[in-house]
Each structure stands twice: as C-alpha cells, then as structure tokens.
Scaffold this active site. Structure first.
Site, PDB file in Angstrom:
ATOM      1  N   GLU A   1       0.861  -1.179   0.000  1.00  0.00           N
ATOM      2  CA  GLU A   1       0.000   0.000   0.000  1.00  0.00           C
ATOM      3  C   GLU A   1       0.899   1.232   0.000  1.00  0.00           C
ATOM      4  O   GLU A   1       2.122   1.146   0.133  1.00  0.00           O
ATOM      5  CB  GLU A   1      -0.900  -0.019   1.240  1.00  0.00           C
ATOM      6  CG  GLU A   1      -2.042   0.986   1.160  1.00  0.00           C
ATOM      7  CD  GLU A   1      -2.867   0.999   2.444  1.00  0.00           C
ATOM      8  OE1 GLU A   1      -4.072   1.248   2.362  1.00  0.00           O
ATOM      9  OE2 GLU A   1      -2.287   0.763   3.526  1.00  0.00           O
TER      10      GLU A   1
ATOM     11  N   GLU B   1       2.101   4.948  -4.230  1.00  0.00           N
ATOM     12  CA  GLU B   1       1.813   5.871  -5.330  1.00  0.00           C
ATOM     13  C   GLU B   1       3.028   6.729  -5.771  1.00  0.00           C
ATOM     14  O   GLU B   1       2.980   7.220  -6.893  1.00  0.00           O
ATOM     15  CB  GLU B   1       0.627   6.790  -4.962  1.00  0.00           C
ATOM     16  CG  GLU B   1      -0.702   6.094  -4.996  1.00  0.00           C
ATOM     17  CD  GLU B   1      -0.905   5.136  -3.824  1.00  0.00           C
ATOM     18  OE1 GLU B   1      -1.618   4.138  -4.032  1.00  0.00           O
ATOM     19  OE2 GLU B   1      -0.350   5.376  -2.727  1.00  0.00           O
TER      20      GLU B   1
ATOM     21  N   ASP C   1     -71.793 -15.215 -57.645  1.00  0.00           N
ATOM     22  CA  ASP C   1     -71.215 -16.537 -57.828  1.00  0.00           C
ATOM     23  C   ASP C   1     -69.831 -16.393 -58.458  1.00  0.00           C
ATOM     24  O   ASP C   1     -69.435 -15.311 -58.900  1.00  0.00           O
ATOM     25  CB  ASP C   1     -72.146 -17.359 -58.732  1.00  0.00           C
ATOM     26  CG  ASP C   1     -71.839 -18.845 -58.691  1.00  0.00           C
ATOM     27  OD1 ASP C   1     -71.043 -19.270 -57.846  1.00  0.00           O
ATOM     28  OD2 ASP C   1     -72.413 -19.572 -59.519  1.00  0.00           O
TER      29      ASP C   1
ATOM     30  N   GLU D   1     -64.406 -16.619 -56.330  1.00  0.00           N
ATOM     31  CA  GLU D   1     -63.246 -17.073 -55.543  1.00  0.00           C
ATOM     32  C   GLU D   1     -61.934 -16.320 -55.877  1.00  0.00           C
ATOM     33  O   GLU D   1     -61.077 -16.293 -54.986  1.00  0.00           O
ATOM     34  CB  GLU D   1     -63.049 -18.583 -55.744  1.00  0.00           C
ATOM     35  CG  GLU D   1     -64.108 -19.429 -55.103  1.00  0.00           C
ATOM     36  CD  GLU D   1     -65.456 -19.367 -55.843  1.00  0.00           C
ATOM     37  OE1 GLU D   1     -66.487 -19.451 -55.162  1.00  0.00           O
ATOM     38  OE2 GLU D   1     -65.456 -19.222 -57.079  1.00  0.00           O
TER      39      GLU D   1
END
Length: 1697
Positions: free
Chosen positions: A440, A443, A1324, A1327
């Site tokens: 630790e 730095e 008639d 379709e």
C-alpha cells in the site's frame, strides 16, 4: 517501418466549424485567446464546450519522408507553453497484423521514454499484406489516419486537432468512429461506458479516496472502442508515465495531453472487444496465474486490537461455517508501523497464530508499505542507507512522511534496491511465515512534505501546464518532482512507482517461495502490473454509491490486464449498515478478489459479527458456498487470462456486442462467458436487470428463465442476488468446504447448461493449485468439455458428455499433485425448458447423475439417457411429402423414426428452436417481445420478429407476430377492436405468458387454470413464403375451420390436414372450397369455450393431431391471432361476431322458401313454375334466376329468351313474390358495344399485371359472339369462351363502377323494358373462378404460383393459380397500396360482397339480400351464403347440417345448402327428406343445375307436393320465431342454427351430435338423414323417434314461448294472418320468450340495440311504431297484430300458477 520528419507550421488562423478543446480554455479571456495564443474564440459556446479552440491549420508539417533519418527547418509559430520542439520525428511500425505503433519524438534531442522492460518487444514487423489496418499520413498540416481494411472505416483521425509538442506540453487528438469508449484509469467513472460530453480525466497516481473526477492510485492510458454491432473494436494505449489528462468530447473524439516524455501510441485491432484486450496484453504482459487459494474468501481490517481480536474473528468465522481462506494483517501488527517488525505486545506469538491458520488450511497475508522510518537504530533503514537504495533529492535521500514518521523511500527501479528488498522480505519471512504481501502507499505517498522545506520552485514542480489533477499540484501527498530515481526524474516516473514496487516484491517472493506461487496485492498499478500483482479498488466508503461504483472499476481493471481485482467488501470507511453489508457480501462473493476489509474505528463487518442467526450471515455463507462450488470454473478463467489474455470479470458487451443494450450495462457482469451476476445495488428488493440474448438458467433452481434480450424487473429478496448460467456452457464445479484446501479434496463435477441446440462446451484447467512455473508434462491438465444430446435409436435421445482430459501424474514419484483420483463424481445436466404434457414422458429440468466411480482424469467418457418422443409430440417436418426419405428429412435438420401408426409423421421437428424470445415486456395493456433467429439466417428467413399481445377486452385478446423492420402484407379486413386496449388486465378472463426455449405463448383461463393456447412447440417458422406455428389445444373438441367439407361437426383430430384457399370446388371430403375461415371454437374439458381466429388470407393448411394440437402453415402475410374466451359457446360466437361484425339483418321475405335452377330455358318456364307452385298451395317467396337470363352469359345483359323477364318480375311481385338475380364478377373483353367493360376500362377497375396497364385475361362463362356453343366440352377446351377481365373490388373506383352497373340492371336508362326490378342478388364464381389456370397466356412467376411450400390443397399438384388468376396479378387497396393476388386471393368474394349489398339497398330502397359463394370473416355483415354446388346424395344432405352449424360459428347466420342437391339427379325419398330438412335452413332454397332432372316440389307428384307443403307450412308458421332469431343474430351475434351443446354444454353427449340441431334455444330438429330411415335414434336418452316419410321431428323445449303465425302462400300474405304463441312450460311451470317485429323490409328499422335498451319510441315511415309489450299467454293465445303494424321486441313472460 515509416519515419517522417515534421516541423511546426506558421500561426495563420482558419476558423473551423467543429469545436476542439484547448488547454484551460475556460480560463482564457477572449483577447488572450485571439492575440496571444492566436486561437479561435466562440463566446456562445455551451457550458463545458470550450470557447477558445485551435484553428485547423496549426500543428506540424511533414517535410521529408524517408526510411532513414531526415532533417527539417523550423518555422515560426506561436507557443502556448514555451519550449516548442521545432523538429519532431514520427516513427511508425506495422508490428503485427493487428497492432500498429507510432511514436512522435524530438528529432534533435533524447527525451524520457518509459522503459521497454514494461512491454514485450517484437523483433520483426508484419507482412503488409496481412495487415488488418491501413495508415495514411497527411503532410500539411500533419495528421495520421488509421483505417480498418475490410470496411474502410476510419478508426483514428488526428486531423480533428493539431499536434502540440513542447518540452512540457504534448497533445494529440483522435476522432473516433463511435461513442462506445471504455477504459482509462484509475478513476471512479460511475459507469463503464464513458460519458463523452466534454469530460476530462487526469491520470497521475495519487493516494486519494475513490470518488469524483479525480486521479486515483493507478495510471492506465488504455481505452477500448467498440465500433458497432459487428463486434469490431480497437484499443489505444499511450506508453507514457508523465502526469496527463485525457479529454473526451462528443465529436466523438479523445485528446491525450501530457507534460513530458514522448507520444508513443499503440493501436490494437480486433474482431471483438475480447480480442482487443488480448492484443493489448500481448504487449504489456498477461496476468499472473493466481494460486487456487487466492480465489478463496479473504478477511481483513485495520486494527483488530491485538491478537485476541484477530483470533476472535477467525474463530467466529470458522464456527459460522463460512468458506474462508485468507486472513490479513494491516499495519497494526507492526511495531511502530515499521515494515519487517512485529508488535510483540499486541500480537504475541503471531507466528503461532499463523501456524494454526496453516494447520487449518488457511493462508496469511501481511501489509508492507514502501516508506521506511528514517531511524539510525532501525536495521532496515540502516541496511538500505548503506546500499543507497533510497530515492535521492539534492544529493541526499529524499524524506517524506509516512505512518511510522519521517520516512525514506526505496527506489525500486534500482536493481540494487530489488536485491535489498528481497533480502528484507526473505529474512522477515523466516520469522513470520506469511503467504502473501499486500503493498500500500505505493503511489508513492508522503503525507506531508519535509517540515523543513517545501519543493523548489522550478519547471518540474511547477510546470507551465498542469493537468487537472487533484489539488492541481504535482507533488501533493508525494515527493517533489525533481527527486531522482534510477530510471530518471520523479517528474517522469512517478506513476511507475507502484509498478516497480510490485515487480521488486514479486522478485522477492520468487526467492521466498521457490516452488510455489505466492500472492501480491498492490494499490498502485501501471500497464503490465497484472504480471505481478492483484489490485483492490482502494479506500472506499460504506455507501451504496461505492457499492455500485465497484463494478465498473472491476471491469476496467480486467481491460487493463489485472483480473484479480475487487473492492473492499462492505467499505473501508464509515460504519456499514446490515443491509448494505449483506448486499455487498452477496456481490463480493463474485468479485474475482473477494476480500472484506475495513478501517480503524469502525464497526466489525466480517459476516459472523452480525450474529449467528442474521440474514447477512446466512446469505454470505450461501453465496460463498456457491463461489467455492464454482472455483474450478473461476480458476479456469484465470488460466485463460494468464495464457491468452482473456477477461475474467467480463462486461456483457464482450459477449453480446451485437446487442446495443449491453453497451452501457454496468450494474451486472459476467464471470467469463457463462455466469451472469445481477447484484442488488440499491435499497430495494426489485432490480432492473438486463438479460442478454441467450438461453439462461437460474443457478439456484435450474429453471430456464423466459427472459431474453430485455430489461426485466427481477425480484430479489434480501437474501438473494441474481445468478444465471448461460446455455451452451459446461461449468466445472466442486463440492465446497470451508477452505480451498479441503474443498479440493471433494468430488469434482460438471454443471452442463444446454443451449437451444441441446449442446454445451466448456473447459477445465486443473493442476495442484500452488506450484509455479512449468510443470512436467502431464502435471497440468487442460480439459475441454463437450456435451450434446444426440439421437441414437429411433425415438430415443441421449446426452453425450465427453471430457478430453490429459493424464495427471506426479512431478516427483510418490509426491501427489492431486488430492483425488476420480473426476467427476457427479454431473448436473440443466436442460432447456421441456414441454411437459400428460402424453409426454418428461424429464425434470435438472438431471443429477451421481456416484460415477472409476472415472479417472485422462479418460474419455459419456453419459446417456433415453428421452422418449411420444408419437403425440411429433410435429410434421415434411408436410408436403409424407413419403420423404430419411436423408431428405435429416438434411432439413429434422428427426426421423419409422412408424406403423397411420398419420404419425416419420419426419418430425427437433425441439431445437429457430427463434428465441427476448426483450419480453409485460405491460398493463399487453405484452411485447422480440423473436430473434438463432441460426444463420437463410435468404428467406426473417431474422427478427416482433410478438405483441394486446388485451383488447376482458374476454378478447390479440397475438400478432410480424416483421418489425420490413412491412409485410397484412389482411385489410377491418375489425371492431376497441380504440384503445385495456388499461389493466386485472379483470381479464385470461392470463398470458411468453415462454422461451423454445419460444411460445401460453394463455390460461383464470377461472379454471386451463391452458387454452400453448405454442411452445417445435417447428415455429417465419420465412418469407412459409410461416408455421403449432399450439396445444385444451381438448379434442374442436369445431370450425373452413370452408371444407367435414364428415362431422367436431373435427377429426387423428392427424388430419385441411387446406384453406378460396376455390371453385364443389363440396367433397377434405377439398378446399369457396370460402376461407381460419377460425375454430374449442370446448374445454369443463365445458368452457373459446374461439381463435387467424387473420391471414394467404393459402394455408392446418393439421389437427391427437396430442391434441393444431399446426398452422401459411405461405405469406403475418401471424395475427384473435382469441375470445366466452366462456359459453354462445358467448364465444357473440364475442367473435362483435369482433368481425354482426350478420346483416335479412328481410322477412328472405326467410321464405326459394326456388332456383341453372337451366331455365326462358321466362315462360319460370312463370309456369310459379303458377304450379301457387296451384299446389306450397309456400314460396323467392324466385332465383341463374345466368340463363343473360345474353351469352354477360353480366348486366338480357338474353332474347328472357325479354319478358322484367314484366314477369313486376307481375309476380304484385302477388308478393320476390326475385334474386345472379351476377358473376368476370367481365367479357371481346365486345365492341359492351358498356360494362368499356366503362370498367375507363375507370381502371380491372386486375392487371404488375407494373403494367395490361389486363390479366381469363375465361369463365361469357361466350364469344356469333359462335356455336358446344357445352359438352370441358372448360379448358371451350374455345367459344370470351376473354374476361376481373374487377378489382378493392379499388374505390371499382365499387362505384359496380354499383352503377347494378343500378342500370335494375333501371335500364337506355332500354327501360329491360329493367329488372330484383329484390336481391346472388354473386357466384367469386373465388375468383377461372376456367383456365392463371390466365389465357399463362403465368409469369413460378415462385408465386408454385411456392416453396404448397399447402395441402386440391390444387397441390397444379399450383395456386389452378382454376383462378395468376398469383402475381396486382390489386390496389383503397389506400393505394399495391398487393399481390397471392396475398388477397381469398378476399375476392369478401371484397365483392359489400359493394353488392350496398348497391342492392341503394337501388331497391329496401333491405334486400345478397347471397355470396365465397366468404371470409366478416362477410356475414353484407351477405348470406349457400354451401355451394353440392351433389344429390344422402351424405350431402347430412353434411349440410355440419355446414350450417359451421357458418353459424363463422358469423354468417343466413345460410343453407341447395335442397335436393345441385349436381346429379335427385332421388325421390332423399329429396323429400331434404325438403323437410331444408324447410328449417335459414336460407331455404331448392336449386340444381342444367342437365339434371327437375326437383322443385311440383316436379314429382301430389304426394311429394303434400309432404313439401306440410314441411314448408310448418316453417312459415314459425317464421316470427325465426325472424326474431335472425334479429338476435344481427344485434347480439347469437346463433340461429345452433349445435345442441350451445344449450346443453353440461351434457358431453351433445358435444358430438351433428345430425340434429337447434333452431335458436327452443326448437330441436331431428331430421332423417339416411336412406330408408323411418326412425331417428336420439342420443340424449337413446330414444327412437318415429319418422314416417311425411314427418320430420320437431320438439319444443320447455320453458320457452314460441311466437307463430298462420302460414300462407308467401310471407306477404302470411304477415296478414293471425299470430299466436305456443307456450311450453318447464319443470317449474314457467316459460318466456321474445318476439321481434317490424315491417320486414325497410332499411334500419329496429335494427339497433339501443332501441331495446332504452325502450324508446321512434317514428318510422308509413306510421309504424316501435314498442315493447309485456304479454301473458296460454298455449292457444292469439295475437291480432296484422291491423296494428309495429316494430320492436315483445317480451313474453307468462307465469302459470
């Protein structure tokens, strides 16, 4: 290698449009910006946007480009910070195919460069032809562009800002291709993806608590950029250790700005983010391989208060049964906080404590700080001073302030210092047997400057430009920048200190642990530190923010090559709450480095400190046990990181980069590719989580979850976090224990999570877990694992799990490297969701196989089991060819099993799904989800689908599956859906869930929990021209699906397939006929009913199988389902007709008997027939005239043989007879004076070929002029037929044209004598029918007329154009959209019916009626229907009941068959029985064709006449009742012809009855339907009903009152007769009924329900009045209504006492 010399450019200014950030720009005044710095100014810049920015032509110019050294001339230019480098040198290296380096240095001077010791140097460069990148250099001003070769994308472009190169200010900017930027550190970014909105991040190692936009412990200049959904990514690394800042801006762009050294950039290209990380770590070094115990749980705190406190924590943790491997000691173990000392008072016999830890299989780690107390009596200091290992300042040792007091700092860059440090560590280890070191303050941290002096005022300590670091002071909390290191000035090497200390410590630990790996944990890191050390995220606080921020930090350090990383669990500072610590322990159990650590003065936060019964303790133990179970998997991940540079803790985007939603997920992460971790990071119990696009299993239950590729609200109670295993992966596991040493003695196992293909793969790396370096061959095992369910014996599946394991043997004879000799001892197989059903032999989702003995590492083995595929669970994968071979089947990816059971498919779908459901969103109004194609998309397969469920009403919902990216054809039939869906599903009759694996929709009736729809079945397909979906059905009782002839009303579920496509096809078994109704009603086992409509008009077929299940297959459009839930059969029909539209209200006269024949010779024949019927007193209302009345069968013409037809109509109408004429859609084009065609051409009404104005010509009935007709020829060879055009009734112009032609038929303006005052029309051949296939010239599109899948239609072998138009014919919808006949063919009759009905009402001014042959859902709104050209056969007589009941379901209540048959000669008895049955058809018409014998009632003998009269008089008597039923159908959607189960649902016997029917609710009709039958057997109570030839059995139901009227010759006269009531009492002596009455023919009279609801009176023409009357009656009560015309309902409710 490229070398360029570049020089400064002059300072002339060119303003640029895009702003670029200039150093400290917000501090500049405008004048300073413009005049001193010669920069550009924009005073209107937004907040954070720089006002002062560089002009475009600043920077450098390339003056010479050579492969060797070049010189240049300095040009005048402004200087921002002084000491500009006039001549710079650019060196570019093509280092590898995916790595490019360019370096910018001072041409004339040597500058500081980071030592090459930190990277892996290459001795060669790559072959240019192999490069994945291309580099361009622009000379003036200098810029460099790096492009990806394969797509020419510019990855980096420095032209966005000028190069700045001064002695203490270096800057270079890059324009980026995307905003997906990750990395740069060490900071608290709060999220993983960078915010590019003008953020500047300083980089300079600093001892600072992690918070805000400040520089922290480490220095990492690497960032990764994801380019797009392809996964293509690149990384940028600046090899520079000076203080710097990196600015991000939304261009997007990034700017590196540093105060020393050189610009040394490395660019890494990869196909995925993970590959970029691997490329980066190839340069800076891959992470060390941790010891196995490093991965165990770790405890630490600063200041345990002495040995007793430390032992107490260890003991209570052990007693709590918490897995726990490592104990730390912070500086409180030291004497005076000095390295290499022990506080014997506070920690007596610390060595003994450590020995006990070791005896219990645990490890011990101590802290060491770099600061050495400056004390002549301190041996460590003395030895270091003698060796001169300290950092120097002014020819003396630099002194700072540390924990022990005034301190000096080792210069770890000095090799002598490394030797000294090694010696210190080694000697201390001899007195304290620690296992690892925690460093630790590296730095390098100094609390205060030496109190005697501050740092010298020079350009090192106070440079001309200072990056935006914390405190804006380089030497804050560290040494002065002018102190000296072996590597150089502190100014240059400050950020390398932690790296150098970790490297020196690694060297020391190598000496201490000569054979075994050790452990180093470092706070300060640099690129490449992962080779030596792990990292923790620093001195965080016990806050929810710090909990959340830990995940981005961990993910970033995995990018940086330091995968063994974690935050201080529960926080270092502040007192943690139980809830926060509990949630942090849950998350921390899955940190790669799992350590609980806190600072001095705060509460104990080890798990056991919260009490033996605490939720925190139990939850911590639970998840740490899971961690230890998964340690073999985690260890393998670290091996992959060590050997290949892969990440361990992995952001979702690394695996799911195709999904943009993952790009910014930072509150979840993965372990490797396979374990998804979803922690709770807020004070809630429900987490907003993202589930990526894969198969996922809940780790703790083994359940396959339904979520996929979506955000979900995941419920996570206080003791739970989300853990999910990804399908397709094998996870090596081990039974856990309280330490890794003991757990490694337990059995290994595998958890196999199968993907949608039922496959999985994985890897296990295994060694002794501690030995370092290269072991002898075989001592390390890298075991690749594979699992796959394969199909072996027919009907059986088995999983084959193969472990390819190298043998493990000892490195030294007799010394074991493993603690066991068998692997694995158990295997968990986690299966994708199995569809369990009563007929399926189901496996649980988790299969655990245990007690696997004798399986030695190095052996290959397999595990298999049988999964029987029941015949009922097979779904046909080759529906177009039941004789397909096994080879063809398997080529399709399907399964094959021979069968002797008829109907069972030999080729059936595998359960491997094609799609996966993702992004499932449950909303109050419905559900949405995406369906993503799992396989590589074929050219016709849709890769992304959207599924939406809409809750329209409480009893009706919609399921729609469509392509969200490409508009597909949708049926243009308007439905009556609510304007807006429900706002809440609370009161709905249904509950819907979207399933996954495979995807499907499940709909459940709430009241009974019956699943009425479940499409989670194999075979779901959504191709461009083939869509298929299957669903389970709730029972075998399915009704509907037409129009096809069915043997029974209830559908045959025994593997039957029914084609649906409108076709001129007389009724015959399984042949698709005139109409299309993809709607069914289902009875559930408890008698509840529901209906399902597929709104799709393409050619399709449907297969019913005894599972029970239904498979839909269609060749286009979308899948658009509507479900209505009744719950009674009658309510289902009401809800369905509410959706599609209620049936038209028929005029009263249309309920009378009707006569027709194709083949009347002239109008005189009709007149004679009428006279004969009147003479025989046979009730008769309507006379039809077929195409005989037309001239050459051309619509809207009159044959010479029928010149007096108009007069005859007028005469017969005076006596109450009505006329219906026939029309066909086909219009002859072979005429010169045929106005109908001429006007049609002018109005552009005819169907055309696509993209042309050419008509699609066909042939139907119209004949050429002046030819002799030979009707013995078949249609295909009738050369006398004219070419005909077909009106496109979708066009608005066509409707107007058609109405005009009908108007002129009714009232001929040119020849009034030819006006035909008809009352209704029969349409008639709509379709549409064509006597040639496609067109007279054939069709032009093979694929549309013969699609890849041809449904099971009558024309299967001929193509879709058989007997109709070419499918590529183009039609125009009312909104102008162009559609193919392929899509709308079956809508032709539907599109003709409405304008015809409107025309009839417009020209007659009365209600009128239309009878249409071709129908579609909602056709009933405008017309009735006859069941087509049936045959004079007994079976057709019986089947007509089924046909009528089906059309009642379809919402067409005015329907009937041609009584006595259309084709063939009717037989006497059959015709009598048919007349009796037909007397109760809603549409009661006797009709047959030319060439057959007459069959009207007066064509036989007097007996026939008597029998007919009797039956028809009975009909006419009941017409008030029938008319009331028709109005109920019109206003409420009720059925008229009604199956028995509609009224008697509780009696399951009625569910199969289809030779009896109900007329409404009150009359049961039991006709004779078989030859020679003189009695009818009732199935209700097996009663024999006598039925002599003159009799049909009718029964009135008790509890009902029937209105009736005395019959007459027609309704005109019968409506003038007395009315009466028949009262049939029920068992309670009660009865009720209703009567609807109006004038029977006016438009709109009493048709609206509101008249009934409000009981209002309304005036109608002729003075008739609507009202309601309450009547009481006995069975012989007469109503005299003929003299008082009224309109409305009369409710009849007598009570008999």
């Amino acid at each position: 290698l490229m070398i360029f010399e570049i020089v400064l450019l002059p300072a002339n200014i060119t303003l640029i449009l895009s702003f670029f950030y200039n150093a400290n720009s917000l501090l500049f005044l405008q004048d300073t910006c413009r005049w001193q710095y010669k920069c550009c100014w924009n005073s209107a810049a937004e907040t954070n946007v720089p006002r002062c920015f560089f002009p475009r032509n600043w920077g450098y110019e390339v003056i010479r480009s050579q492969t060797n050294t070049s010189t240049g001339k300095k040009l005048s230019s402004p200087s921002l910070f002084g000491d500009d480098v006039t001549n710079a040198l650019l060196t570019a290296e093509f280092q590898t195919a995916n790595r490019f380096r360019f370096k910018i240095t001072d041409f004339n001077a040597i500058r500081y460069e980071v030592s090459s010791e930190n990277i892996n140097l290459l001795n060669d460069t790559a072959d240019i032809s192999s490069l994945s990148y291309h580099v361009e250099v622009t000379d003036n001003p200098f810029s460099i562009r790096i492009m990806r070769k394969n797509n020419k994308r510019v990855l980096l472009d420095t032209s966005i800002g000028p190069l700045q190169f001064a002695q203490q200010f270096l800057q270079l900017s890059f324009r980026l291709p995307s905003t997906n930027v990750y990395g740069l550190g060490e900071h608290v970014h709060q999220q993983y993806r960078h915010d590019m909105a003008w953020k500047t991040w300083p980089i300079f190692t600093r001892d600072a608590a992690p918070t805000g936009m400040i520089n922290l412990y480490g220095a990492h200049t690497f960032f990764l950029c994801l380019e797009d959904t392809s996964g293509s990514s690149f990384g940028v690394f600046l090899m520079n250790s000076n203080a710097m800042e990196v600015a991000l801006q939304p261009a997007p762009a990034v700017t590196y700005r540093t105060i020393g050294g050189i610009l040394d950039f490395y660019v890494f290209l990869g196909n995925t983010p993970e590959q970029v990380v691997q490329e980066y770590l190839e340069l800076v070094g891959r992470p060390f391989l941790p010891s196995y115990w490093n991965l165990g749980f770790q405890l630490s705190r600063r200041d345990y208060g002495g040995i007793n406190g430390l032992e107490e924590v260890v003991n209570r943790t052990r007693e709590a049964g918490i897995p726990y491997d490592v104990q730390y000691s912070d500086i409180d173990y030291m004497d005076g906080k000095k390295d290499f000392t022990i506080d014997e008072k506070a920690y007596p016999d610390l060595s003994g404590f450590v020995k006990k830890l070791h005896d219990d299989g645990q490890k011990y780690i101590i802290i060491m700080n770099p600061g050495i107390l400056k004390d002549p009596n301190y041996n460590t200091y003395k030895d270091g001073r003698l060796k001169r290992v300290w950092i120097l300042e002014n020819n003396d040792f630099a002194v700072g302030e540390g924990y022990p007091g005034p301190t000096v700092f080792p210069d770890f860059s000095n090799p002598v210092c490394t030797q000294w440090w090694t010696q210190q560590v080694t000697e201390f280890h001899s007195s304290l047997n620690f296992d690892g070191v925690w460093i630790e303050m590296d730095e390098v941290t100094s609390f205060l400057q030496d109190s005697g002096h501050s740092c010298e005022s020079n350009s090192l300590n106070f440079p001309p430009f200072t990056p935006g670091i914390l405190d804006h002071l380089l030497f804050a909390r560290t040494l002065c920048m002018d102190t000296e290191f072996y590597w150089g000035l502190h100014y240059d090497v400050h950020s390398l200190y932690g790296h150098s200390m970790a490297r020196a410590t690694h060297s020391a630990m190598e000496t201490v642990f000569s054979n075994n790996r050790s452990f180093i944990l470092s706070r300060s890191t640099f690129a490449g530190s992962g080779k030596f050390a792990a990292h923790w995220l620093g001195d965080n606080a016990a806050t929810w923010d710090d909990l959340r921020w830990s995940i981005p930090g961990i993910l970033e350090f995995n990018l940086f090559g330091i995968p063994l990383v974690g935050a201080n669990i529960c926080g270092y500072k502040e007192n943690v709450t139980e809830e926060l610590c509990r949630r942090w322990m849950q998350l921390g159990a899955f940190y790669p480095l799992s350590r609980n650590h806190n600072g001095p003065g705060f509460r104990d936060q080890d798990p056991a400190a919260f009490g033996s019964e605490s939720l925190l303790l139990n939850s911590s133990r639970h998840y740490l046990n899971i961690r230890y179970t998964l340690l073999p998997y985690l260890y393998t991940l670290f091996y992959r990181a060590h050997t290949q540079g892969q990440t361990v803790a992995r952001p979702l985007l690394h695996e799911f980069y195709q999904d943009p939603a993952t790009w910014e997920v930072h509150e979840q992460f993965l372990w490797g590719p396979g374990l998804l971790i979803t922690p709770v990071l807020y004070e809630v119990y429900q987490v907003r989580a993202y589930i990526p696009d894969a198969t996922w299993y809940d780790y703790e239950t083994g359940d396959a979850i339904q979520w996929r590729k979506q955000f979900v609200d995941m419920l996570l109670p206080g003791d739970r976090i989300g853990l999910h295993l990804r399908g397709g992966y094998i996870f090596p596991i081990q039974q856990p224990n309280t330490t890794t040493e003991t757990s490694r003695k337990n059995s290994l196992g595998l958890t196999v999570a199968l993907d949608y293909k039922r496959e999985a793969k994985g890897e296990l790396y295994w060694d002794d877990g501690v030995t370092k370096g290269t072991l002898p061959p075989g001592a390390i095992s890298v075991n690749r694992l594979q699992a796959k369910i394969i199909h072996n014996d027919p009907g059986n599946h088995f999983a084959h799990i193969s472990l390819v394991l190298e043998s493990i043997y000892t490195a030294t004879p007799g010394v074991p490297t493993c603690y066991y000799d068998t692997i694995p001892n158990f295997v968990h197989i986690i299966l994708p969701h199995l569809i369990c059903h009563w007929s399926l032999l189901c496996l649980p989702q988790v299969v655990t196989i245990t007690d696997l003995k004798g399986l030695v590492l190095g052996q290959e083995f397999s595990i298999q089991w049988d999964l029987v595929v029941n015949d009922l669970e097979k779904f046909n994968c080759y529906p177009e060819d039941p004789t397909a071979s096994e080879e063809s089947c398997r080529q399709r990816g399907c399964l094959w099993e021979p069968t002797a059971t008829p109907g069972v498919p030999t080729c059936y779908y595998d359960t491997i799904p094609n799609y996966a459901a993702s992004n499932i969103q449950y909303l109050p109004t419905g559900i949405t989800t995406d369906l993503t194609l799992l396989a590589v998309p074929a050219s016709t397969r849709i890769s992304l689908l959207r599924l939406s469920v809409t809750y329209h009403t409480e009893s009706m919902l919609q399921i729609k599956i469509y392509d969200p990216t490409n508009k597909r054809y949708e049926v243009p039939v308007p439905l009556n859906t609510p304007r807006s869906p429900l706002v809440s599903p609370e009161n709905c009759l249904y509950k819907v869930r979207v399933q996954n694996n495979p995807p499907g929709i499940q709909i459940r009736r709430k009241s009974s929990q019956t699943v009425i729809w479940d499409s989670q079945l194999p075979g779901f397909t959504f191709n461009d021209m083939f869509l298929s979906i299957s669903t389970r059905l709730p029972s075998q009782y399915i009704y509907g699906l037409g129009e096809t002839e069915h043997m029974t009303f209830r559908r045959n579920m025994n593997w039957t397939t029914w084609g649906i496509f409108a076709r001129d096809e007389p009724p015959a078994y399984k042949k698709n006929s005139y109409g299309v109704h993809p709607y069914y009603m289902a009875l559930e086992e408890d008698g509840n009913a529901h209906g399902v409509l597929l709104l799709n008009s393409n050619a399709m077929d449907m297969t019913l199988q005894p599972t029970p299940a239904l498979t839909y297959r269609t060749v286009g459009g979308i899948l658009d389902f509507y479900l209505v839930l009744g719950p009674t059969p009658e309510l289902v029909t009401q809800q369905y007709t509410e959706l599609i539209g209620r049936p038209a209200m028929t005029p009263y006269w249309a309920l009378g008997f009707q006569l027709s024949r194709y083949g009347y010779q002239n109008d005189s024949e009709i007149a004679s027939l009428h006279d004969a019927m009147v003479a025989a007193q046979i009730p008769y209302d309507v006379q039809h005239v077929d195409i005989d009345y037309m001239d050459r069968k051309l619509d809207f013409t009159l044959s010479p043989s029928f010149q007096n037809l108009g007069v005859l109509i007028e005469q017969m109408k005076k006596n109450g007879t009505r006329f219906i004429l026939i029309l066909d859609p086909a219009i002859s084009g072979n005429e010169t004076q045929y106005l109908t065609f001429t006007r049609g051409q002018e109005d552009n009404v005819f169907i055309k070929w696509p993209n042309t104005s050419d008509i699609v010509w066909g042939k139907v009935w119209p004949e050429l002029p002046n030819v002799n007709v030979d009707e013995s020829l078949d249609h295909e060879t009738q050369m006398y037929r004219a070419h005909v055009a077909f009106p496109d009734f979708f066009r608005n112009s066509t409707a107007a044209w058609w109405k005009k032609e009908i108007n002129e038929l009714y009232a001929n303006p040119r020849e009034p004598a030819k006006s035909l005052k008809f009352d209704g029309l029969s349409i008639d051949m709509n379709e549409p029918s064509n006597f040639v296939d496609g067109s007279v010239g054939g069709c032009r599109s093979e694929v549309l007329n013969n699609p890849p899948y041809m449904p099971d239609l009558e024309s299967r072998d001929k193509g879709l154009s058989s007997k109709t138009l070419c499918m590529e014919s183009e039609q125009i919808l009312p909104d102008g959209s162009r559609v193919r006949h392929y899509d709308v063919h079956s809508l032709y009759g539907w599109s003709q019916t409405r304008p015809t009905y409107e025309a009839v009402q417009e020209v007659t001014g009365q209600r009128g009626t239309v009878i249409t042959r071709s129908t579609f859902p909602s056709s009933g709104r405008w017309g009735g229907h006859w069941l087509g050209d049936n045959t004079a056969e007994w079976d057709q007589l019986g089947k007509s009941i089924t046909g009528m009941m089906e059309f009642s379901l379809f919402g067409i209540s005015y329907t009937g068959a041609d009584i006595c048959g259309f084709s063939g000669d009717a037989e006497y008895e059959m015709c009598i029985r048919w007349m009796q049955l037909g007397a109760f058809y809603p549409f009661s018409r006797n009709h047959n064709t030319k060439g057959t014998r007459r069959q009207d009632p007066v064509a036989w003998n007097s007996t026939f006449e008597n029998f007919s009269r009797k039956a028809l008089q009975l009909r006419y008597t009941l017409l008030p009742y029938l008319y009331t039923l028709m109005h109920k159908a019109h206003t409420e959607g009720r059925t008229v012809i009604r199956p028995l189960f509609h009224e008697f649902t509780d009696d399951k016997t009625t569910w199969d009855i289809d030779r009896q029917f109900m007329l409404g609710p009150a009359i049961l009709i039991s006709p004779v339907t078989c030859n020679g039958e003189s009695a009818y057997r009732s199935t209700g109570e097996l009663v024999i009903l006598k039925a002599p030839l003159d009799h049909i059995n009718l029964h009135v139901r008790g509890g009902y009152i029937l209105p009736w009227q005395e019959p007459a010759i027609n309704t005109y006269y019968s409506r003038q007769c007395f009315m009466g009531l028949t009262v049939a009492l029920d068992d309670d002596g009660k009865a009720e009924g209703q009567l609807f009455w109006d004038d029977g023919q006016s438009i709109g009279e009493c048709e609206l329900p509101r008249i009934l609801e409000h009981h209002s009176e309304k005036q109608y023409p002729r003075g008739s009045v609507c009202n309601h009357r309450n009547l009481k009656s006995l069975s012989n009560y007469f109503l005299v209504l003929n003299s008082i015309p009224f309109c409305g309902y009369t409710t009849i409710c007598p009570w008999i006492y």
